[in-house]
Design a protein around this motif. Structure first.
Motif, mmCIF file in Angstrom:
data_model
loop_
_atom_site.group_PDB
_atom_site.id
_atom_site.type_symbol
_atom_site.label_atom_id
_atom_site.label_comp_id
_atom_site.label_asym_id
_atom_site.label_seq_id
_atom_site.Cartn_x
_atom_site.Cartn_y
_atom_site.Cartn_z
ATOM 1 N N GLY A 144 -3.852 6.188 -11.605
ATOM 2 C CA GLY A 144 -4.546 5.052 -12.180
ATOM 3 C C GLY A 144 -4.297 4.920 -13.678
ATOM 4 N N ARG A 204 0.636 4.736 -2.224
ATOM 5 C CA ARG A 204 1.402 5.900 -1.786
ATOM 6 C C ARG A 204 2.895 5.629 -1.930
ATOM 7 N NH1 ARG A 204 -0.423 6.898 4.234
ATOM 8 N NH2 ARG A 204 1.279 8.425 4.174
ATOM 9 N N ASP A 249 0.828 -1.210 0.000
ATOM 10 C CA ASP A 249 0.000 0.000 0.000
ATOM 11 C C ASP A 249 0.862 1.259 0.000
ATOM 12 O OD1 ASP A 249 -2.302 -1.578 0.174
ATOM 13 O OD2 ASP A 249 -2.211 -1.608 2.369
ATOM 14 N N GLY A 279 -2.979 4.109 -7.103
ATOM 15 C CA GLY A 279 -3.464 4.566 -5.807
ATOM 16 C C GLY A 279 -2.509 4.337 -4.661
ATOM 17 N N THR A 298 1.495 9.774 -4.972
ATOM 18 C CA THR A 298 0.623 8.643 -5.258
ATOM 19 C C THR A 298 0.878 8.164 -6.677
ATOM 20 O OG1 THR A 298 -1.138 10.144 -5.958
ATOM 21 C CG2 THR A 298 -1.217 9.330 -3.688
#
Length: 342
Positions: free
Chosen positions: A342, A274, A243, A272, A339
């Protein structure tokens, strides 16, 4: 008694600057001799200190006098010497010890490359390979084991001291997985896992580095059930999906290595995710004298550079990352929150 002129006139200040090597050598000598470790809370004479560290009293007094002028130790009217805030940082047992960092910045190879700074500025590339005919880290690990040991201790010191600051700044509530890219022995990762008991983490660095991982992360350590240690080179591949990706103080190589590392992060991360990049900056920081000096040393040894805020932004943007907040971690580190689009 040694006194310090707090504001010497420009001609004297320039003389002091060109004798900067003497100051660095004096700090190195004190660290290698263990003077700060021998000196306790009670002031000592040069004679007693000399007996403790096995030196000649007269020459040790000369060394202490030179250091006292710089605020490293202080000389009392009765001729005894005592600690200052700076000299205590040379003690190995001080929680904020800079002993190994002081030794690293004054290792024998540094004295060979600093005089060639004009050549590096002229060419824009490292001069280390001209002097030693080997790439820097190859030389360090194959030809200079004592220097490699000092380097590893210095990096451990730096990482351990900043780890808690990073853990306090990063908000990982609701995050299930984090990977520390080029995370050394894993002090930052360990601090994050201790703060967030539901978090799982991965440490990725070179095999010879992760084999000495923080004891908390090893097989019998208290955090072992929530950590994976992956030997590897982030410039080659990052075989980890998480993540949050943390990259701290490693984007200081040559531009090609930095581009490859960031491209591999982008390749590994899902949209998405980080990416938190933590770096010293040569602007917008109260530690510019230190970071600009380190910037020049990076040029000399690996052809690398410390970043300005803008140069870091440019590299992250070029890698396709979306930059959000940029904020200080402490007096000498900044965090760039990014980030993956997408």
């Amino acid at each position: 008694m040694t006194t310090v002129d707090p504001a010497p006139p420009p001609p004297m200040r320039l003389r002091e600057l060109v004798f900067g090597a003497a100051c660095a050598a004096a700090v190195r000598a004190a660290a290698r001799l263990g003077v700060a470790d021998a000196l306790g809370d009670t002031p000592m004479t040069a004679e007693d200190l000399a007996a403790a560290v096995k030196t000649q009293p007269r020459t040790l007094r000369r060394l202490l006098r030179a250091l006292s002028c710089q605020g490293v130790f202080t000389e009392h009217a009765d001729g005894t010497f005592a600690h200052t805030e700076m000299s205590r940082l040379l003690r190995e047992d001080d929680p904020q010890s800079l002993r190994y960092i002081a030794l690293w910045c004054t290792e024998p190879w540094t004295w060979d490359v600093w005089p060639k700074l004009d050549e590096a500025v002229r060419s824009g590339r490292n001069v280390f390979e001209d002097v030693y005919e080997r790439e820097f880290f190859t030389y360090l690990n194959e030809d200079a084991p004592e220097s490699a040991y000092v380097f590893n201790r210095a990096m451990t010191t730096s990482s351990r001291q900043s780890a808690q600051d990073v853990a306090e700044v990063l908000d990982l509530h609701g995050v299930s997985s984090v990977v520390d890219i080029g995370g050394g022995q894993g002090h930052v990762l360990a601090s994050l896992l201790e703060k967030y008991p539901d978090l799982h983490g991965t440490l990725l660095d070179l095999p010879r580095v992760v084999e000495n991982a923080d004891p908390r992360l090893r097989a019998d350590g208290p955090l072992s059930s929530r950590v994976r240690v992956v030997p590897g080179d982030c410039r080659v591949d990052i075989p980890v999906r998480a993540d949050v990706y943390i990259i701290k103080n490693i984007l200081e190589w040559d531009d090609d290595s930095t581009r490859r590392a960031l491209a591999n992060v982008r390749k590994a991360a899902q949209p998405g995710a980080r990416v938190v990049v933590i770096e010293n900056l040569v602007d917008d920081t109260p530690s510019m004298r230190f970071t600009t000096a380190m910037d020049l040393l990076l040029l000399l040894n690996v052809g690398g550079a410390k970043h300005t805020r803008q140069s870091m932004v440019d590299r992250l943007t070029d890698a396709g990352l979306v930059i959000g907040e940029i904020r200080p971690v402490n007096a000498y580190l900044h965090a760039f929150e990014c980030t993956v689009p997408g």
